[in-house]
Enzyme design. Structure first.
Site, mmCIF file in Angstrom:
data_model
loop_
_atom_site.group_PDB
_atom_site.id
_atom_site.type_symbol
_atom_site.label_atom_id
_atom_site.label_comp_id
_atom_site.label_asym_id
_atom_site.label_seq_id
_atom_site.Cartn_x
_atom_site.Cartn_y
_atom_site.Cartn_z
ATOM 1 N N SER A 246 1.543 6.756 2.520
ATOM 2 C CA SER A 246 2.253 7.578 3.046
ATOM 3 C C SER A 246 3.328 8.137 2.313
ATOM 4 O O SER A 246 3.908 7.366 1.646
ATOM 5 C CB SER A 246 2.598 7.016 4.441
ATOM 6 O OG SER A 246 1.399 6.529 5.102
ATOM 7 N N GLU B 25 -10.347 -0.573 5.874
ATOM 8 C CA GLU B 25 -9.176 -1.163 6.774
ATOM 9 C C GLU B 25 -9.414 -1.366 8.317
ATOM 10 O O GLU B 25 -9.218 -2.228 8.918
ATOM 11 C CB GLU B 25 -8.065 -0.439 6.634
ATOM 12 C CG GLU B 25 -6.801 -0.780 7.292
ATOM 13 C CD GLU B 25 -5.699 0.213 7.078
ATOM 14 O OE1 GLU B 25 -5.600 1.300 6.394
ATOM 15 O OE2 GLU B 25 -4.404 -0.023 7.376
ATOM 16 N N SER C 214 -3.283 7.384 13.487
ATOM 17 C CA SER C 214 -2.568 7.499 14.761
ATOM 18 C C SER C 214 -3.805 7.625 15.798
ATOM 19 O O SER C 214 -4.933 7.938 15.543
ATOM 20 C CB SER C 214 -1.609 8.511 15.066
ATOM 21 O OG SER C 214 -2.368 9.578 14.999
ATOM 22 N N ASN C 215 -3.532 7.162 17.063
ATOM 23 C CA ASN C 215 -4.486 7.555 18.099
ATOM 24 C C ASN C 215 -4.995 8.894 18.434
ATOM 25 O O ASN C 215 -6.407 9.047 18.377
ATOM 26 C CB ASN C 215 -4.191 6.834 19.498
ATOM 27 C CG ASN C 215 -3.833 5.410 19.463
ATOM 28 O OD1 ASN C 215 -4.229 4.832 18.846
ATOM 29 N ND2 ASN C 215 -3.729 4.957 20.957
ATOM 30 N N GLU C 216 -4.251 9.698 17.969
ATOM 31 C CA GLU C 216 -4.584 11.225 18.171
ATOM 32 C C GLU C 216 -5.605 11.269 16.883
ATOM 33 O O GLU C 216 -6.766 12.259 17.079
ATOM 34 C CB GLU C 216 -3.333 12.144 17.882
ATOM 35 C CG GLU C 216 -2.708 12.084 19.099
ATOM 36 C CD GLU C 216 -1.683 10.942 19.298
ATOM 37 O OE1 GLU C 216 -1.290 10.121 18.161
ATOM 38 O OE2 GLU C 216 -1.242 10.600 20.347
ATOM 39 N N GLN D 229 0.758 -1.012 0.046
ATOM 40 C CA GLN D 229 0.123 0.300 -0.063
ATOM 41 C C GLN D 229 0.842 1.366 0.171
ATOM 42 O O GLN D 229 1.503 1.432 0.806
ATOM 43 C CB GLN D 229 -0.763 0.034 1.385
ATOM 44 C CG GLN D 229 -1.632 1.123 1.507
ATOM 45 C CD GLN D 229 -2.538 1.282 2.722
ATOM 46 O OE1 GLN D 229 -2.280 0.601 3.540
ATOM 47 N NE2 GLN D 229 -3.411 1.925 2.794
ATOM 48 N N GLY D 230 0.886 2.027 -1.154
ATOM 49 C CA GLY D 230 1.768 3.268 -1.153
ATOM 50 C C GLY D 230 0.845 4.530 -0.762
ATOM 51 O O GLY D 230 0.612 5.248 -2.028
HETATM 52 C C1 FAD Z 1 4.374 -0.271 11.183
HETATM 53 C C2 FAD Z 1 3.872 0.609 10.223
HETATM 54 C C3 FAD Z 1 3.487 0.203 9.133
HETATM 55 C C4 FAD Z 1 2.946 1.150 7.921
HETATM 56 N N1 FAD Z 1 2.471 0.597 6.854
HETATM 57 C C5 FAD Z 1 2.097 1.420 6.023
HETATM 58 C C6 FAD Z 1 1.709 1.042 4.679
HETATM 59 O O1 FAD Z 1 1.942 -0.174 4.187
HETATM 60 N N2 FAD Z 1 1.477 1.921 3.889
HETATM 61 C C7 FAD Z 1 1.214 3.126 3.999
HETATM 62 O O2 FAD Z 1 0.861 4.008 3.093
HETATM 63 N N3 FAD Z 1 1.472 3.732 5.226
HETATM 64 C C8 FAD Z 1 1.723 2.812 6.179
HETATM 65 N N4 FAD Z 1 2.047 3.247 7.555
HETATM 66 C C9 FAD Z 1 2.081 4.791 7.764
HETATM 67 C C10 FAD Z 1 1.291 5.264 8.658
HETATM 68 O O3 FAD Z 1 -0.085 5.300 7.904
HETATM 69 C C11 FAD Z 1 1.679 6.557 9.254
HETATM 70 O O4 FAD Z 1 2.853 6.656 9.837
HETATM 71 C C12 FAD Z 1 0.492 7.355 10.006
HETATM 72 O O5 FAD Z 1 -0.429 7.716 9.238
HETATM 73 C C13 FAD Z 1 1.019 8.713 10.826
HETATM 74 O O6 FAD Z 1 1.555 9.498 9.714
HETATM 75 P P1 FAD Z 1 3.169 10.052 10.048
HETATM 76 O O7 FAD Z 1 4.240 8.649 10.516
HETATM 77 O O8 FAD Z 1 3.548 10.757 8.789
HETATM 78 O O9 FAD Z 1 3.044 10.940 11.295
HETATM 79 P P2 FAD Z 1 2.813 12.118 11.494
HETATM 80 O O10 FAD Z 1 1.384 12.674 10.810
HETATM 81 O O11 FAD Z 1 3.855 13.373 11.199
HETATM 82 O O12 FAD Z 1 2.492 12.425 13.033
HETATM 83 C C14 FAD Z 1 3.225 12.455 14.001
HETATM 84 C C15 FAD Z 1 2.486 12.599 15.307
HETATM 85 O O13 FAD Z 1 1.513 13.794 15.385
HETATM 86 C C16 FAD Z 1 0.586 13.483 15.762
HETATM 87 N N5 FAD Z 1 -0.698 14.254 14.983
HETATM 88 C C17 FAD Z 1 -0.809 14.477 13.615
HETATM 89 N N6 FAD Z 1 -1.490 15.280 13.145
HETATM 90 C C18 FAD Z 1 -2.326 15.587 14.255
HETATM 91 C C19 FAD Z 1 -3.322 16.576 14.537
HETATM 92 N N7 FAD Z 1 -3.982 17.037 13.694
HETATM 93 N N8 FAD Z 1 -3.684 16.563 15.756
HETATM 94 C C20 FAD Z 1 -2.965 15.893 17.021
HETATM 95 N N9 FAD Z 1 -1.910 15.161 16.715
HETATM 96 C C21 FAD Z 1 -1.593 14.968 15.336
HETATM 97 C C22 FAD Z 1 0.328 11.996 15.387
HETATM 98 O O14 FAD Z 1 -0.653 11.201 16.017
HETATM 99 C C23 FAD Z 1 1.537 11.360 15.640
HETATM 100 O O15 FAD Z 1 1.622 11.122 16.989
HETATM 101 C C24 FAD Z 1 2.706 2.611 8.304
HETATM 102 C C25 FAD Z 1 3.183 2.936 9.732
HETATM 103 C C26 FAD Z 1 3.714 1.984 10.502
HETATM 104 C C27 FAD Z 1 4.035 2.526 11.938
#
Ligand code: FAD
Length: 402
Positions: free
Chosen positions: A131, A246, A387-389, A128-129
């Site tokens: 992020s 999902e 994420s949980n947030e 899944q591409g």
């Molecule tokens: C093990 C793993 C597998 C994954 N597999 C895939 C995959 O196969 N394909 C894919 O596309 N993606 C994948 N992901 C990506 C995942 O969907 C993203 O990591 C996730 O959506 C969070 O985005 P980010 O890492 O850019 O963090 P960010 O969006 O930068 O968030 C960083 C922190 O800020 C908080 N935050 C962000 N926005 C807000 C807000 N508006 N208010 C309050 N807090 C906020 C978040 O909760 C987090 O704690 C995977 C991630 C992990 C860890």
């Protein structure tokens, strides 16, 4: 809501139980017990896929007309529960649970005819591409660019955290086709064959020592225009559909409750440092009971949502609640397992997988060996799939109307 299972449902559960007893090989159960990550390694996941495909039970969340077994939501739940109790490995969910429903809902007849059978047989292994660096929670700001040149898109950009990209031969991908349009409107959904020049996959090793996720670089990658799903600019609608799927296509309580039962078995054998076992330790017993009660409450909520789906209602934002609670419980179960194994749980073997003839000898036992990698890996639960947030924001806005 009637909480009792009907006679037919109980008979179905027996049928599943018998099938698992007869057809789920011990080496797959062992592989599942020793997998610290969310997704099973392909050697066990694909083998389990093959067995279920032959039985006709594989795509159990697809409608019968596209190859599903035609089960009701409650039957799907019972199946997942029995699989969890029998230590069945996870299936390759990205194709089966995420992309399949997209293709039969939004795909052209040609896309359905080409892709659905290959998902089922396992000929295609999908990743899944979505992020990108700088586009996770704020997915709509993604920048991977696709430009139509004649009958092909040329794709340039990069993806990150791509689970199992190192095993995948195909990737479903969100790309920006119109940089002038409003963020969500300029996004399209492409199916990319990864077996071509210009696709580079680089590993990311996670905190527990596992290689599950990757970076994917796309450099002048060619995608035939017929591999656009839906309309150009319609990718956001499909992404929302997929993300909701999902969160609602799997039930979390069955595995959590199976792990609670496993911890109870461990606790009844581990010495507690005085004369009894860990099960006699009131603090440990209270923590385990708390998790079990929460998991049972989650199970009721999941069954309630399934009952709604059965009546033709959409699960909607309640799935955010499920994802949030399930993530917290997953992390609590894995933290309690660390307590249960004490020092023996601190080992962190370098080798992967932790099952099979090449696996490192555990210092104490297999379950203790997998405890630390699993505990570390489960930190990711509160990040992936939203994420949980982010889930809390959705719940606050759409469920609580805050
Ligand atoms: C093990 C793993 C597998 C994954 N597999 C895939 C995959 O196969 N394909 C894919 O596309 N993606 C994948 N992901 C990506 C995942 O969907 C993203 O990591 C996730 O959506 C969070 O985005 P980010 O890492 O850019 O963090 P960010 O969006 O930068 O968030 C960083 C922190 O800020 C908080 N935050 C962000 N926005 C807000 C807000 N508006 N208010 C309050 N807090 C906020 C978040 O909760 C987090 O704690 C995977 C991630 C992990 C860890």
């Amino acid at each position: 809501m009637d909480m009792e299972f009907s006679a037919e449902q109980r008979a179905f559960r027996e049928e599943v139980r018998t099938f698992l007893a007869e057809h789920l090989p011990e080496q797959l159960r062992e592989g599942a017990r020793c997998t610290p990550t969310v997704f099973a390694e392909p050697d066990i996941g694909r083998e389990w896929q093959r067995i279920l495909y032959e039985k006709g039970w594989l795509a159990y969340n697809w409608p019968a007309e596209h190859g599903g077994p035609g089960w009701s939501p409650v039957e799907r739940y019972l199946f997942e529960k029995e699989c969890a109790l029998a230590d069945a490995p996870g299936l390759p969910v990205l194709g089966l649970k995420l992309l399949g429903p997209v293709v039969y809902t939004f795909g052209t007849p040609a896309q359905r005819a080409h892709y659905l059978p290959r998902i089922l047989t396992g000929e295609h292994y999908w990743c899944q591409g979505f992020s990108e660096p700088g586009a996770g929670s704020d997915l709509a700001s993604l920048r991977t660019r696709a430009v139509l040149r004649g009958d092909r898109y040329l794709v340039n950009g990069s993806k990150i955290w791509t689970t199992h990209a190192h095993f995948a031969d195909h990737m479903f991908c969100l790309v920006r086709t119109d940089p002038e349009a409003k963020a969500q409107r300029g996004i399209s959904f492409l199916l990319i064959d990864m077996r071509q020049r210009g696709v580079t996959v680089r590993p990311i090793r996670s905190i527990g020592g596992d290689h599950e996720i990757n970076e994917v670089f796309l450099d002048e990658v060619e995608v035939p225009a017929e591999d656009l799903v839906g309309e150009e600019g319609g990718g956001w609608t499909i992404a929302k559909f997929l993300l909701e799927h999902e969160r609602s296509s799997s039930c979390f309580a069955p595995k959590l409750l199976a792990d609670v039962a496993m911890l109870r078995r461990v606790a009844s054998k581990e010495p507690n440092g005085s004369r009894g076992t860990l099960a006699d330790d009131p603090a440990f017993a209270a923590q385990l009971a708390r998790i079990e009660l929460d998991a049972l409450a989650l199970e009721v909520t999941e069954l309630r949502i399934l009952a709604q789906i059965d009546e033709g209602r959409k699960p909607g934002p309640q799935t955010s609640l499920i994802k949030l609670v399930a993530s917290q419980l997953r992390q609590s179960v894995d933290a309690l397992a660390m307590k249960a194994f004490g020092y023996a749980g601190l080992q962190l073997a370098d080798e992967r997988p932790l099952y099979g003839p090449a696996a490192a000898e555990p210092v104490y036992c297999k379950a203790a060996q997998v405890a630390a990698p699993r505990y570390l890996n489960s930190r990711a639960w509160s990040i992936f799939g939203g994420s949980n947030e982010v889930q809390r924001i959705i719940i606050a806005k759409t469920v609580l109307n805050l």
